[in-house]
Design a protein around this motif. Structure first.
Motif, mmCIF file in Angstrom:
data_model
loop_
_atom_site.group_PDB
_atom_site.id
_atom_site.type_symbol
_atom_site.label_atom_id
_atom_site.label_comp_id
_atom_site.label_asym_id
_atom_site.label_seq_id
_atom_site.Cartn_x
_atom_site.Cartn_y
_atom_site.Cartn_z
ATOM 1 N N GLY A 66 0.819 -1.206 0.000
ATOM 2 C CA GLY A 66 0.000 0.000 0.000
ATOM 3 C C GLY A 66 0.852 1.255 0.000
ATOM 4 N N GLU A 67 1.942 1.232 0.774
ATOM 5 C CA GLU A 67 2.865 2.367 0.795
ATOM 6 C C GLU A 67 3.548 2.526 -0.562
ATOM 7 O OE1 GLU A 67 5.533 1.375 3.976
ATOM 8 O OE2 GLU A 67 3.945 1.511 5.496
ATOM 9 N N ARG A 68 3.922 1.419 -1.164
ATOM 10 C CA ARG A 68 4.581 1.473 -2.478
ATOM 11 C C ARG A 68 3.621 1.983 -3.549
ATOM 12 N NH1 ARG A 68 7.642 -4.363 -1.755
ATOM 13 N NH2 ARG A 68 9.415 -3.542 -0.574
ATOM 14 N N LEU A 69 2.380 1.548 -3.475
ATOM 15 C CA LEU A 69 1.370 2.006 -4.424
ATOM 16 C C LEU A 69 1.214 3.524 -4.320
ATOM 17 C CD1 LEU A 69 -1.003 1.414 -6.422
ATOM 18 C CD2 LEU A 69 -2.422 1.097 -4.406
ATOM 19 N N ALA A 70 1.079 4.023 -3.110
ATOM 20 C CA ALA A 70 0.930 5.466 -2.906
ATOM 21 C C ALA A 70 2.150 6.221 -3.428
ATOM 22 C CB ALA A 70 0.707 5.765 -1.425
ATOM 23 N N LEU A 71 3.324 5.694 -3.185
ATOM 24 C CA LEU A 71 4.553 6.341 -3.643
ATOM 25 C C LEU A 71 4.590 6.397 -5.172
ATOM 26 C CD1 LEU A 71 7.328 7.566 -2.966
ATOM 27 C CD2 LEU A 71 8.242 5.222 -2.981
ATOM 28 N N GLY A 110 -5.753 -5.964 3.841
ATOM 29 C CA GLY A 110 -6.234 -6.452 2.546
ATOM 30 C C GLY A 110 -7.369 -5.607 2.011
ATOM 31 N N ASP A 111 -8.294 -5.230 2.883
ATOM 32 C CA ASP A 111 -9.409 -4.367 2.463
ATOM 33 C C ASP A 111 -8.907 -3.004 2.008
ATOM 34 O OD1 ASP A 111 -11.332 -6.304 2.965
ATOM 35 O OD2 ASP A 111 -11.910 -5.474 4.916
ATOM 36 N N ASP A 112 -7.952 -2.444 2.752
ATOM 37 C CA ASP A 112 -7.408 -1.141 2.398
ATOM 38 C C ASP A 112 -6.708 -1.184 1.041
ATOM 39 O OD1 ASP A 112 -6.555 1.662 3.044
ATOM 40 O OD2 ASP A 112 -4.573 0.711 2.937
ATOM 41 N N LEU A 113 -5.851 -2.178 0.846
ATOM 42 C CA LEU A 113 -5.131 -2.265 -0.419
ATOM 43 C C LEU A 113 -6.091 -2.569 -1.569
ATOM 44 C CD1 LEU A 113 -2.391 -2.040 -1.776
ATOM 45 C CD2 LEU A 113 -2.050 -4.492 -1.332
ATOM 46 N N ALA A 114 -7.077 -3.407 -1.327
ATOM 47 C CA ALA A 114 -8.073 -3.713 -2.355
ATOM 48 C C ALA A 114 -8.820 -2.446 -2.774
ATOM 49 C CB ALA A 114 -9.049 -4.766 -1.844
ATOM 50 N N ALA A 115 -9.198 -1.633 -1.816
ATOM 51 C CA ALA A 115 -9.909 -0.393 -2.126
ATOM 52 C C ALA A 115 -9.033 0.544 -2.952
ATOM 53 C CB ALA A 115 -10.352 0.300 -0.833
ATOM 54 N N ARG A 116 -7.749 0.577 -2.654
ATOM 55 C CA ARG A 116 -6.828 1.427 -3.408
ATOM 56 C C ARG A 116 -6.693 0.951 -4.851
ATOM 57 N NH1 ARG A 116 -1.859 3.372 0.245
ATOM 58 N NH2 ARG A 116 -2.905 3.569 2.242
ATOM 59 N N PHE A 117 -6.624 -0.368 -5.041
ATOM 60 C CA PHE A 117 -6.514 -0.908 -6.401
ATOM 61 C C PHE A 117 -7.830 -0.769 -7.163
ATOM 62 C CE2 PHE A 117 -2.454 -2.917 -5.372
ATOM 63 C CZ PHE A 117 -1.788 -2.770 -6.579
ATOM 64 N N LEU A 144 2.506 -5.061 -9.385
ATOM 65 C CA LEU A 144 2.588 -4.943 -7.934
ATOM 66 C C LEU A 144 1.370 -5.599 -7.279
ATOM 67 C CD1 LEU A 144 4.329 -3.402 -5.629
ATOM 68 C CD2 LEU A 144 2.417 -1.821 -5.667
ATOM 69 N N GLY A 145 0.185 -5.338 -7.823
ATOM 70 C CA GLY A 145 -1.019 -5.966 -7.291
ATOM 71 C C GLY A 145 -1.006 -7.462 -7.488
ATOM 72 N N GLN A 146 -0.621 -7.903 -8.666
ATOM 73 C CA GLN A 146 -0.557 -9.342 -8.943
ATOM 74 C C GLN A 146 0.473 -10.020 -8.048
ATOM 75 O OE1 GLN A 146 0.344 -8.782 -13.100
ATOM 76 N NE2 GLN A 146 -1.723 -9.404 -13.724
ATOM 77 N N HIS A 147 1.607 -9.368 -7.848
ATOM 78 C CA HIS A 147 2.645 -9.941 -6.998
ATOM 79 C C HIS A 147 2.175 -10.034 -5.549
ATOM 80 C CE1 HIS A 147 6.562 -11.208 -5.739
ATOM 81 N NE2 HIS A 147 6.646 -10.195 -4.892
ATOM 82 N N THR A 148 1.403 -9.073 -5.122
ATOM 83 C CA THR A 148 0.869 -9.101 -3.762
ATOM 84 C C THR A 148 -0.090 -10.280 -3.604
ATOM 85 O OG1 THR A 148 1.094 -6.702 -3.687
ATOM 86 C CG2 THR A 148 -0.255 -7.720 -1.977
ATOM 87 N N VAL A 149 -0.936 -10.500 -4.590
ATOM 88 C CA VAL A 149 -1.815 -11.677 -4.565
ATOM 89 C C VAL A 149 -0.960 -12.936 -4.522
ATOM 90 C CG1 VAL A 149 -3.557 -12.991 -5.838
ATOM 91 C CG2 VAL A 149 -3.721 -10.491 -5.733
#
Length: 177
Positions: A66-71, A110-117, A144-149
């Motif tokens: 989530g931090e990396r996504l925001a960055l 997971g909910d937070d990152l899902a909402a961001r994606f 990044l999202g796929q790798h997180t999954v």
């Protein structure tokens, strides 16, 4: 990396539209996996994390991603700093944490990152950053999202292995005899 030979995860099996749902689904899968384990703090072998430690790791992966996504949304092609997985496990005493709390935190992350994606369009998903694993390489936010999954799916395999090892040990408590 677009496929994991060990767990058979194929990154293309997690298209952009499914990444949020797959991230949200990790919490239930981890909750179920931990119920299969007799002792979530027991390491199956020297140098192998316990099921609880893997669960803590996935929780933290969700947070760090989530931090990396925001960055990457704020900065052109940032370099993502490694999360220090092994150091974090020791510093945060993963194996001493309460499994119920860890599962709740994993669900929230997971909910937070899902909402961001879920709100990202094709242009945002195409933004890039330099990911250091397995070697430094420019990666998209979709990757990044796929790798997180993948991280979540892969470490479920580790927990299932530990559950089988614990069940085998319980069935044959004295394998030397």
């Amino acid at each position: 990396m677009n496929r994991c030979d060990e767990c058979a995860f194929v990154y293309a099996s997690a298209p952009a539209g499914e990444v949020p749902q797959l991230l949200r689904g990790l919490a239930d899968r981890y909750g179920a996996a931990l119920t299969e384990v007799r002792d979530p703090r027991r390491r199956p072998a020297e140098g192998v994390w316990s099921p609880l430690e893997y669960t803590c790791h996935v929780r933290d992966v969700l947070r760090v991603q989530g931090e990396r996504l925001a960055l990457a949304l704020a900065v052109e092609e940032p370099e993502f700093v490694p999360m220090g997985r092994d150091e974090r496990a020791v510093a945060d005493a993963y194996n001493d944490q309460d499994p119920a709390v860890v599962l709740a935190e994993l669900a929230a992350a997971g909910d937070d990152l899902a909402a961001r994606f879920a709100v990202l369009g094709p242009a945002e998903l195409a933004r890039t950053g330099v990911y250091s694993w397995p070697q430094p390489e420019v990666r998209t936010l979709l990757w990044l999202g796929q790798h997180t999954v993948h991280e979540g799916v892969h470490h479920l395999l580790d927990i299932h292995r530990a559950a089988r090892a614990q069940a085998a040990a319980a069935a044959d408590p004295d394998p030397v005899a």
